[in-house]
Structures are given as structure tokens and as C-alpha cells.
Design a protein around this motif. Structure first.
Motif, short mmCIF file in Angstrom:
data_model
loop_
_atom_site.label_atom_id
_atom_site.label_comp_id
_atom_site.label_asym_id
_atom_site.label_seq_id
_atom_site.Cartn_x
_atom_site.Cartn_y
_atom_site.Cartn_z
N ARG A 4 46.58 36.24 43.51
CA ARG A 4 47.63 35.26 43.28
C ARG A 4 48.35 34.91 44.58
N SER A 6 46.74 39.19 30.11
CA SER A 6 47.66 39.39 31.23
C SER A 6 48.37 40.73 31.21
N ARG A 51 45.36 44.98 38.23
CA ARG A 51 46.69 44.41 38.47
C ARG A 51 46.90 44.13 39.95
#
Length: 446
Positions: free
Chosen positions: A229, A192, A222
Motif C-alpha cells: 500500500r 481485510s 499484513r
């Protein structure tokens, strides 16, 4: 695949070996040349000295020859040097290791084979005194001296060779330390952690492009993960509403006491399924287009022919609402692009136009050119979009307040804008000159 360190060491060792061989060969050649010059000069000088001594000593045939034949030498090289003194074809004097026959038939320097040995011979003619002095030397002397000179020249470097190899190995390993440090930092990162790499040391020039490329990749990942997301969260939210509606209507159908109420509930379930199906199809299209579309997939696409094909496919849908579909094109226009993406873009614009245009309306596709662009426009006679909402409709899942009653997912125009951006084109929403409906204008650079 060998490591960079191993490759560098191999190349350096091979280069060093080639240089070593070149230095050895050059030293040997130069030493041979210098030894030849010196020893040839000594042969000439020895011949001249013997000529003068023989004159001063008045050497006569046979007087001293027996004494010189004794095997008594003062130096180990002495027996490898021979001489003869001749007068009028008669041998006056010779060294113990010289033959009784002439060592050379001509004057000057020559190479001779005497008693199966290789000799360097110099013959000096003295016509005033009818004498000929012949001095010879075994090549063995010269070869031995050349070998010793070459060996002694390279001996210090040979002793230093292990130290030199150790220095090369240490230098290569130390020079590659930043690469190992960078690799360690990247290996220790969590999946992450997509923050830029900060080496924390003086980065060599050769590694800077690698670090910049890594940081650029991390930034792209990213952004992509953030988009995914948000997209997943929005999709889950959008799917939750129709699924909840389907569940509610199913419960209503179970509790219905009349066929009319049950039929109405089932119809609502069908509409909810249609909404969910349309949303899922749009999600699948987005998932396919976003990662796969690149300029490497571009081919020459006939935009006019593509518009004609889609109008034919959508003709039956237009007839159901009695909508007039038309194409206005001056000539065939071909652009570089991804055909599948362009087909989705135009099909989506046409489907939106047909969906929002009321019965007996019109939908017109026009393809034209200006000084710098190929212009594609889709004009309908629907309700249009207020100026304040014309930018927001390109956002994912956004739908205007007045359009909630029409089946849709709010994803179509966001994908259209993605396709437009990929083709370095621009898209604008305008109001037609008639003041009724909406015109979507896409400008492709020529």
C-alpha cells in the motif's frame, strides 16, 4: 480427500475389529485348551471308576451287555459317550453306542475315527486283573461346549457394541469441535481482517501449531499488504511528477512560436520520459525481486566472474565520460546466492557510481576476504554522500537534496539492501581514504 473425522473413525473401527478378532481367537483357544484338560481328566476318571465297578460287580461276559444296549439315556450328551471293558482280549461289557471291536489299540489318550465320527479315546490297562477299560467321547461334545463358552464370553460385549460405536463417534466428533470452530472463524473473516486468530476456547495441543502458523501467516500478509500500500502510494506520487512535467512541456511545445522553444520543450519531454521509464523499470524489478527471492533459489555464484562481466558491459558507458573502470581481485571468490539478484545489486552499484562520478574520474571494484567475510566494495570519485544521509538513501524513493538534477528514481539502493539482507550480508557506505567520493562495502559471510 476424506475428512479427519472419517479417517479417525475408520482407523478406530479397523483397530476395534482387529482387537475383537484377537479377543475372539484368544478366548476360543483358551476355552478349547481348558475343555480338553477337563474332559480328558473326566475320561481318565471314568475309566478308573469303571475298572473298580467291574471288579466289585464281577462282570462276566454277556450278562449285562444286552441291557446296556437299550436306547435309554438320561442326558442328551450321554449317547455321545461310550465305554468298553475287556479282559484277556474278550469284551465283557460295552455301552449301547460302543462298537464290538476295540476302540483303541494302545494305552493312554488317542484320537480315533469310529463310524465316521471323530472320538477322543482313553484306554486304561489293569495288568493285575488282566483288564482294559476304554472310554471314548465324541469331539462334537467338546466343540459344542467351546463354542458356547466363547459365545457366552463375548455376548455381553456384542450387545454393548452399538453403544461403544456411538461413544467412539461422539468422542471423535467432540474432539474435532475446536477444528470446526477454528474453520468457522476463519471462513467468516473478511479479506481485510488479518488480525491474529483468537479461538476463545481451550485450544488442544495438536491445534496450537496450526493457529500459530495461521497467525504468523496473517502477520506476514499484513506487513506485505502494508508495504504494498505504501509502495503503491509512493510510486503513484513519484510518477505523478514526471507525468505532470511531460504534460506541461507538451503544452509548451504546442504554444511555442519558434523552433528553438519547441525543440527545448521536446527535449524536456524526452528527459521526462526517460525518468518515467527508469522509474517503471525499477518498479518492475522490485515487483519481481520482492516476492520471488528465497534461499531455495541459491546456487554457487562466482562473484569475481560476475564483476568482470558487468565491468565489460558497462565499459562503453564509462568511456563516454572518460571514467576508468578497474577490478581488483586476489582470486576467484564463489558464494551461495541468487545470481539474478546479485547481478542487479552489483549493476545498480556500478550504475550509480558511473552516474555520479564526474568525467575523468575512477570507479574501482574490489573483492577481498577477511577472517569471516568475503568483501565486495565499489569505490568512486564522485561527490559522495553526507554521513547524515547515508542511512536514508536506502529508503524507497529517497534522493539527496544535491542529487535531484540527476536522473534516478530513488529505488535502486532500497532493492540493493533487500538483496543484501536476503544473502545474510551487510552493506555500509564509507568515505575512501582519499577523502573524495564514496565507497559501498558489502560483506558476505563465508
Amino acid at each position: 480427500m476424506k475428512s479427519i473425522q472419517a479417517r479417525l473413525l475408520i482407523w478406530l473401527l479397523v483397530t476395534f475389529g482387529i482387537l475383537w478378532s484377537a479377543i475372539t481367537y484368544t478366548t476360543y483357544v483358551q476355552s478349547t485348551h481348558e475343555v480338553e484338560e477337563i474332559f480328558d481328566a473326566q475320561l481318565a476318571q471314568a475309566a478308573a471308576v469303571l475298572d473298580q465297578i467291574s471288579l466289585l460287580g464281577n462282570v462276566r461276559n454277556g450278562q449285562t451287555e444286552k441291557q446296556l444296549e437299550q436306547e435309554i439315556y438320561g442326558h442328551r450328551y450321554e449317547k455321545k459317550i461310550a465305554f468298553q471293558i475287556w479282559r484277556n482280549g474278550t469284551l465283557l461289557l460295552r455301552s449301547a453306542n460302543a462298537p464290538s471291536v476295540p476302540m483303541a489299540a494302545q494305552s493312554g489318550y488317542s484320537d480315533q475315527t469310529i463310524n465316521k465320527a471323530h472320538w477322543r479315546v482313553f484306554s486304561l490297562e489293569d495288568p493285575d486283573n488282566n483288564r482294559r477299560i476304554v472310554v471314548g467321547e465324541l469331539y462334537e461334545v467338546r466343540d459344542e461346549l467351546v463354542t458356547e463358552i466363547t459365545f457366552n464370553s463375548l455376548y455381553p460385549l456384542t450387545l454393548f457394541l452399538p453403544v461403544l460405536l456411538l461413544i467412539i463417534w461422539f468422542g471423535v466428533r467432540r474432539s474435532l469441535r475446536p477444528v470446526r470452530t477454528l474453520a468457522t472463524q476463519v471462513a467468516r473473516r473478511s479479506p481485510s481482517n488479518l488480525e491474529p486468530v483468537k479461538p476463545g476456547f481451550n485450544v488442544p495441543t495438536e491445534i496450537q501449531p496450526l493457529i500459530k502458523a495461521l497467525n504468523s501467516l496473517f502477520e506476514k500478509l499484513r506487513i506485505a499488504f502494508e508495504h504494498e500500500r505504501l509502495f503503491t502510494a509512493d510510486a503513484a506520487h513519484e510518477l505523478r511528477t514526471p507525468l505532470a512535467s511531460i504534460k506541461t512541456q507538451a503544452q509548451v511545445a504546442l504554444r511555442a512560436t519558434t523552433d528553438k522553444d519547441r525543440a527545448h520543450a521536446l527535449q524536456q519531454i524526452i528527459e521526462g520520459v526517460n525518468r518515467s521509464t527508469h522509474l517503471i523499470q525499477q518498479l518492475i524489478t522490485t515487483a519481481r525481486l520482492d516476492p520471488d527471492l528465497t534461499e531455495h533459489d541459491f546456487t554457487q555464484v562466482n562473484l569475481t566472474e560476475l564483476a568482470r562481466q558487468l565491468l565489460t558491459e558497462l565499459d562503453s558507458e564509462a568511456r563516454q565520460k572518460d571514467i576508468e573502470l578497474s577490478l581488483v581481485a586476489e582470486q576467484e571468490q564463489v558464494i551461495p546466492g541468487n545470481r539474478a539478484a546479485l547481478e542487479f545489486m552489483l549493476r545498480n552499484l556500478l550504475s550509480n557510481a558511473l552516474r555520479y562520478t564526474p568525467e575523468t574520474g575512477q570507479v574501482t571494484v574490489k573483492i577481498s576476504t577477511d577472517a569471516e567475510h568475503i568483501v565486495l566494495s565499489v569505490t568512486d570519485t564522485g561527490p559522495g554522500i553526507p554521513p547524515a544521509e547515508r542511512e536514508r538513501v536506502f529508503e524507497r524513493f529517497y534522493r539527496g537534496e544535491d542529487m535531484q538534477h540527476i536522473v534516478g528514481s530513488g529505488l535502486g539502493l532500497s532493492i540493493v539492501k533487500r538483496v543484501v539482507k536476503l544473502h545474510n550480508a551487510t552493506i555500509h557506505l564509507e568515505q575512501p581514504e582519499s577523502g573524495i567520493g564514496l565507497r559501498v562495502v558489502v560483506r558476505f559471510p563465508k
